[in-house]
Design a protein around this motif. Sequence first.
Motif, PDB file in Angstrom:
ATOM      1  N   SER A   1       0.813  -1.218   0.000  1.00  0.00           N
ATOM      2  CA  SER A   1       0.000   0.000   0.000  1.00  0.00           C
ATOM      3  C   SER A   1       0.843   1.263   0.000  1.00  0.00           C
ATOM      4  N   SER A   2       2.166   1.159   0.126  1.00  0.00           N
ATOM      5  CA  SER A   2       3.024   2.338   0.132  1.00  0.00           C
ATOM      6  C   SER A   2       3.307   2.853  -1.269  1.00  0.00           C
ATOM      7  N   LEU A   3       2.915   2.090  -2.303  1.00  0.00           N
ATOM      8  CA  LEU A   3       3.188   2.496  -3.672  1.00  0.00           C
ATOM      9  C   LEU A   3       2.261   3.633  -4.082  1.00  0.00           C
ATOM     10  N   SER A   4       2.807   4.594  -4.765  1.00  0.00           N
ATOM     11  CA  SER A   4       2.061   5.755  -5.208  1.00  0.00           C
ATOM     12  C   SER A   4       1.223   5.415  -6.433  1.00  0.00           C
ATOM     13  N   SER A   5      -0.070   5.685  -6.358  1.00  0.00           N
ATOM     14  CA  SER A   5      -0.923   5.406  -7.509  1.00  0.00           C
ATOM     15  C   SER A   5      -0.614   6.350  -8.659  1.00  0.00           C
ATOM     16  N   ASN A   6      -0.002   7.502  -8.380  1.00  0.00           N
ATOM     17  CA  ASN A   6       0.366   8.427  -9.450  1.00  0.00           C
ATOM     18  C   ASN A   6       1.505   7.899 -10.295  1.00  0.00           C
ATOM     19  N   SER A   7       2.404   7.130  -9.704  1.00  0.00           N
ATOM     20  CA  SER A   7       3.580   6.695 -10.448  1.00  0.00           C
ATOM     21  C   SER A   7       3.491   5.252 -10.928  1.00  0.00           C
ATOM     22  N   LEU A   8       2.510   4.512 -10.448  1.00  0.00           N
ATOM     23  CA  LEU A   8       2.395   3.106 -10.825  1.00  0.00           C
ATOM     24  C   LEU A   8       1.033   2.871 -11.459  1.00  0.00           C
ATOM     25  N   ASP A   9       0.898   3.283 -12.695  1.00  0.00           N
ATOM     26  CA  ASP A   9      -0.351   3.152 -13.412  1.00  0.00           C
ATOM     27  C   ASP A   9      -0.420   1.771 -14.043  1.00  0.00           C
ATOM     28  N   ALA A  10      -1.278   0.916 -13.515  1.00  0.00           N
ATOM     29  CA  ALA A  10      -1.367  -0.465 -13.987  1.00  0.00           C
ATOM     30  C   ALA A  10      -1.878  -0.562 -15.421  1.00  0.00           C
TER      31      ALA A  10
ATOM     32  N   VAL B   1       4.962   5.479 -21.017  1.00  0.00           N
ATOM     33  CA  VAL B   1       5.049   5.712 -19.582  1.00  0.00           C
ATOM     34  C   VAL B   1       3.893   6.624 -19.160  1.00  0.00           C
ATOM     35  N   PRO B   2       3.385   6.436 -17.949  1.00  0.00           N
ATOM     36  CA  PRO B   2       2.272   7.267 -17.485  1.00  0.00           C
ATOM     37  C   PRO B   2       2.662   8.751 -17.443  1.00  0.00           C
ATOM     38  N   GLU B   3       1.735   9.591 -17.821  1.00  0.00           N
ATOM     39  CA  GLU B   3       1.957  11.040 -17.807  1.00  0.00           C
ATOM     40  C   GLU B   3       1.087  11.701 -16.740  1.00  0.00           C
ATOM     41  N   ASN B   4       0.855  10.998 -15.640  1.00  0.00           N
ATOM     42  CA  ASN B   4      -0.054  11.514 -14.625  1.00  0.00           C
ATOM     43  C   ASN B   4       0.628  12.031 -13.359  1.00  0.00           C
ATOM     44  N   ASP B   5       1.941  12.055 -13.327  1.00  0.00           N
ATOM     45  CA  ASP B   5       2.663  12.597 -12.172  1.00  0.00           C
ATOM     46  C   ASP B   5       3.091  14.015 -12.518  1.00  0.00           C
ATOM     47  N   PRO B   6       2.537  15.030 -11.836  1.00  0.00           N
ATOM     48  CA  PRO B   6       2.849  16.429 -12.184  1.00  0.00           C
ATOM     49  C   PRO B   6       4.345  16.751 -12.206  1.00  0.00           C
ATOM     50  N   LYS B   7       5.130  16.102 -11.337  1.00  0.00           N
ATOM     51  CA  LYS B   7       6.573  16.367 -11.302  1.00  0.00           C
ATOM     52  C   LYS B   7       7.283  15.835 -12.543  1.00  0.00           C
TER      53      LYS B   7
ATOM     54  N   MET C   1       5.661  15.258 -15.742  1.00  0.00           N
ATOM     55  CA  MET C   1       4.883  15.405 -16.982  1.00  0.00           C
ATOM     56  C   MET C   1       5.733  15.839 -18.179  1.00  0.00           C
ATOM     57  N   GLU C   2       6.649  16.755 -17.982  1.00  0.00           N
ATOM     58  CA  GLU C   2       7.475  17.216 -19.098  1.00  0.00           C
ATOM     59  C   GLU C   2       8.387  16.092 -19.600  1.00  0.00           C
ATOM     60  N   ILE C   3       9.004  15.381 -18.665  1.00  0.00           N
ATOM     61  CA  ILE C   3       9.917  14.291 -19.035  1.00  0.00           C
ATOM     62  C   ILE C   3       9.147  13.138 -19.680  1.00  0.00           C
ATOM     63  N   THR C   4       8.024  12.750 -19.083  1.00  0.00           N
ATOM     64  CA  THR C   4       7.285  11.609 -19.613  1.00  0.00           C
ATOM     65  C   THR C   4       6.692  11.915 -20.992  1.00  0.00           C
ATOM     66  N   ALA C   5       6.288  13.151 -21.209  1.00  0.00           N
ATOM     67  CA  ALA C   5       5.791  13.529 -22.545  1.00  0.00           C
ATOM     68  C   ALA C   5       6.910  13.378 -23.582  1.00  0.00           C
ATOM     69  N   LYS C   6       8.127  13.768 -23.222  1.00  0.00           N
ATOM     70  CA  LYS C   6       9.276  13.630 -24.133  1.00  0.00           C
ATOM     71  C   LYS C   6       9.596  12.157 -24.386  1.00  0.00           C
ATOM     72  N   ILE C   7       9.554  11.350 -23.332  1.00  0.00           N
ATOM     73  CA  ILE C   7       9.834   9.918 -23.475  1.00  0.00           C
ATOM     74  C   ILE C   7       8.799   9.282 -24.404  1.00  0.00           C
ATOM     75  N   ASN C   8       7.525   9.586 -24.192  1.00  0.00           N
ATOM     76  CA  ASN C   8       6.480   8.986 -25.022  1.00  0.00           C
ATOM     77  C   ASN C   8       6.582   9.439 -26.477  1.00  0.00           C
ATOM     78  N   ALA C   9       6.924  10.697 -26.695  1.00  0.00           N
ATOM     79  CA  ALA C   9       7.120  11.174 -28.074  1.00  0.00           C
ATOM     80  C   ALA C   9       8.271  10.417 -28.729  1.00  0.00           C
ATOM     81  N   MET C  10       9.345  10.176 -27.973  1.00  0.00           N
ATOM     82  CA  MET C  10      10.493   9.432 -28.491  1.00  0.00           C
ATOM     83  C   MET C  10      10.105   7.988 -28.805  1.00  0.00           C
TER      84      MET C  10
END
Length: 150
Positions: free
Chosen positions: A17-26, A123-129, A131-140
Amino acid sequence: MILLAVLLNGAALAADSSLSSNSLDAAAARYTVTTTKLFDDVVADLEFAISENNYRITGRNQIGKAIADSENIAFPRSTIIHFCNLQTAKEVFDLNPDFLLHMPCRITLREKQGDVVIEARLVPENDPKLMEITAKINAMLRRISDYAAK
């Protein structure tokens, strides 16, 4: 056996239960393209595009070959290519260590009815910290997949 491992892994994640739902999108999104190119050509083009994006291949799992060899049967070729950019991985880790579960990046390719299906796990783009990096990763990931399909 593989299904059991997946189920056990999922149960272990659900029990923590310690896992963050924002960073671990199943329900991670996927990007899928299909090509009529030869399987080996797609592999070569994926490897080229990965290196051109300053990522390093960290592993390859030839699942189809392993099944064919272990069962002594004809089985469609299917491969998972794992790759990572250490600078990006460190940046992600510094912002949210839980997100490491989504690393390294991976793209699968598999034969299906004479075509090759290329699928990137976005990769999930739902963590506000992140979002910029994950958007770049997904575009790549989309660029690499599209390059390999052309």
